[in-house]
Design a protein around this motif. Sequence first.
Motif, mmCIF file in Angstrom:
data_model
loop_
_atom_site.group_PDB
_atom_site.id
_atom_site.type_symbol
_atom_site.label_atom_id
_atom_site.label_comp_id
_atom_site.label_asym_id
_atom_site.label_seq_id
_atom_site.Cartn_x
_atom_site.Cartn_y
_atom_site.Cartn_z
ATOM 1 N N UNK A 177 -24.236 79.195 77.702
ATOM 2 C CA UNK A 177 -23.383 79.810 78.730
ATOM 3 C C UNK A 177 -24.107 80.888 79.535
ATOM 4 N N UNK A 178 -24.955 81.691 78.862
ATOM 5 C CA UNK A 178 -25.712 82.718 79.579
ATOM 6 C C UNK A 178 -26.698 82.089 80.558
ATOM 7 N N UNK A 179 -27.327 80.999 80.150
ATOM 8 C CA UNK A 179 -28.264 80.313 81.038
ATOM 9 C C UNK A 179 -27.560 79.807 82.290
ATOM 10 N N UNK A 180 -26.363 79.275 82.089
ATOM 11 C CA UNK A 180 -25.645 78.735 83.245
ATOM 12 C C UNK A 180 -25.216 79.847 84.197
ATOM 13 N N UNK A 181 -24.577 80.896 83.649
ATOM 14 C CA UNK A 181 -24.016 81.933 84.514
ATOM 15 C C UNK A 181 -25.068 82.869 85.093
ATOM 16 N N UNK A 182 -26.138 83.124 84.355
ATOM 17 C CA UNK A 182 -27.145 84.086 84.806
ATOM 18 C C UNK A 182 -28.306 83.450 85.573
ATOM 19 N N UNK A 183 -28.592 82.178 85.282
ATOM 20 C CA UNK A 183 -29.777 81.553 85.870
ATOM 21 C C UNK A 183 -29.406 80.458 86.868
ATOM 22 N N UNK A 184 -28.505 79.562 86.466
ATOM 23 C CA UNK A 184 -28.223 78.389 87.298
ATOM 24 C C UNK A 184 -27.152 78.668 88.349
ATOM 25 N N UNK A 185 -26.059 79.277 87.935
ATOM 26 C CA UNK A 185 -24.932 79.452 88.855
ATOM 27 C C UNK A 185 -25.284 80.282 90.092
ATOM 28 N N UNK A 186 -26.092 81.354 89.990
ATOM 29 C CA UNK A 186 -26.458 82.066 91.223
ATOM 30 C C UNK A 186 -27.163 81.187 92.251
ATOM 31 N N UNK A 187 -27.906 80.178 91.789
ATOM 32 C CA UNK A 187 -28.558 79.269 92.724
ATOM 33 C C UNK A 187 -27.559 78.284 93.340
ATOM 34 N N UNK A 188 -26.485 77.983 92.613
ATOM 35 C CA UNK A 188 -25.488 77.043 93.100
ATOM 36 C C UNK A 188 -24.425 77.688 93.972
ATOM 37 N N UNK A 189 -24.240 78.996 93.832
ATOM 38 C CA UNK A 189 -23.120 79.668 94.493
ATOM 39 C C UNK A 189 -23.114 79.488 96.012
ATOM 40 N N UNK A 190 -24.241 79.647 96.724
ATOM 41 C CA UNK A 190 -24.179 79.434 98.184
ATOM 42 C C UNK A 190 -23.706 78.040 98.572
ATOM 43 N N UNK A 191 -24.167 77.011 97.858
ATOM 44 C CA UNK A 191 -23.737 75.646 98.183
ATOM 45 C C UNK A 191 -22.271 75.431 97.803
ATOM 46 N N UNK A 192 -21.815 76.059 96.727
ATOM 47 C CA UNK A 192 -20.398 75.954 96.351
ATOM 48 C C UNK A 192 -19.524 76.587 97.433
ATOM 49 N N UNK A 193 -19.955 77.722 97.955
ATOM 50 C CA UNK A 193 -19.191 78.378 99.021
ATOM 51 C C UNK A 193 -19.176 77.520 100.276
ATOM 52 N N UNK A 194 -20.309 76.894 100.589
ATOM 53 C CA UNK A 194 -20.361 75.994 101.746
ATOM 54 C C UNK A 194 -19.397 74.829 101.579
ATOM 55 N N UNK A 195 -19.432 74.192 100.409
ATOM 56 C CA UNK A 195 -18.501 73.095 100.157
ATOM 57 C C UNK A 195 -17.056 73.546 100.180
ATOM 58 N N UNK A 196 -16.802 74.744 99.644
ATOM 59 C CA UNK A 196 -15.449 75.304 99.666
ATOM 60 C C UNK A 196 -14.958 75.481 101.104
ATOM 61 N N UNK A 197 -15.812 76.030 101.956
ATOM 62 C CA UNK A 197 -15.405 76.257 103.349
ATOM 63 C C UNK A 197 -15.163 74.939 104.068
ATOM 64 N N UNK A 198 -15.986 73.914 103.801
ATOM 65 C CA UNK A 198 -15.779 72.607 104.437
ATOM 66 C C UNK A 198 -14.476 71.974 103.967
ATOM 67 N N UNK A 199 -14.220 72.025 102.657
ATOM 68 C CA UNK A 199 -12.986 71.454 102.127
ATOM 69 C C UNK A 199 -11.767 72.212 102.642
ATOM 70 N N UNK A 200 -11.874 73.531 102.724
ATOM 71 C CA UNK A 200 -10.760 74.342 103.216
ATOM 72 C C UNK A 200 -10.470 74.031 104.682
ATOM 73 N N UNK A 201 -11.523 73.946 105.499
ATOM 74 C CA UNK A 201 -11.325 73.641 106.914
ATOM 75 C C UNK A 201 -10.729 72.255 107.099
ATOM 76 N N UNK A 202 -11.181 71.315 106.300
ATOM 77 C CA UNK A 202 -10.630 69.952 106.386
ATOM 78 C C UNK A 202 -9.156 69.942 105.983
#
Length: 272
Positions: A177-202
């Motif tokens: 869990x620490x590896x995911x939240x501290x190492x991997x998730x910060x790299x994924x967060x910008x793309x998750x926000x982008x996908x969130x904004x596209x889905x929200x706008x749609x």
Amino acid sequence: MTRRKNIFPGFGISLGITMAYLGIIVLIPLTMVFMKTASMGFLDFWQAVAEPRVLASIRLTVLTALAAALVNAVFGLLIAWVLTRYTFPGKKLLDGLVDLPFALPTAVAGIALTSLYSPNGWIGQFLHMKVAFTPLGIIIALVFIGLPFIVRTVQPVIENIEKEIEEASAILGAAPPQTFWKVIFPQLLPSVITGFSLAFARSLGEYGSVVFIAGNIPYKTEIAPLIIMTKLEQYDYSGATAVACVMLMISFFLLLMINLFQWRVSKRWVRS
């Protein structure tokens, strides 16, 4: 001082074509919406958008779109992770099914979802709560049409994350869990926000898949796009344009806030 030449020539022509295309396809239609609204006068505009029925539909549209985008952000990330990191029978088929909401006509999706979640539907008859013709049914329809935006935005980023990073984190003593939240998730967060904004706008402008399962009950399950269509059918073009202008301003403001948040997250990640 000599001007540095671009390796690839034709920047001026390319920029001109780009601006002309965007202007014709995007800017001019949006400008006409504001110009049509401005010609109404403030009192007429306020009367058109301040109706309780209109306000209720706008509130329902924004809240259900946000809820659906949040659900998709969580489960879309999970689906993208499974499709990228694991190998299992039927993976290619499941990966292809993610794009089905892109190809399926929205009216067909609405009819199918209504048949499934109606009180006598295949799924609705086993539920102890009403789904169709409620805001929950609207959220389910918006989740259906918005899921591919999250998965296809996050999937390439997961593919580019080297597994050696996870191995190094584990060697240094970090739990999964620490590896995911501290190492991997910060790299994924910008793309998750982008996908969130596209889905929200749609979801904000979705009509076909929602109008069937919503039931279109005034003050309860009536969405803003339906209000606009109703006013157009009544030849109330000024009222329809006023509501469309409000939805456009709300969409622009919320997307601007999301993009600013994404920019701050990306900037913080680069610094760290």
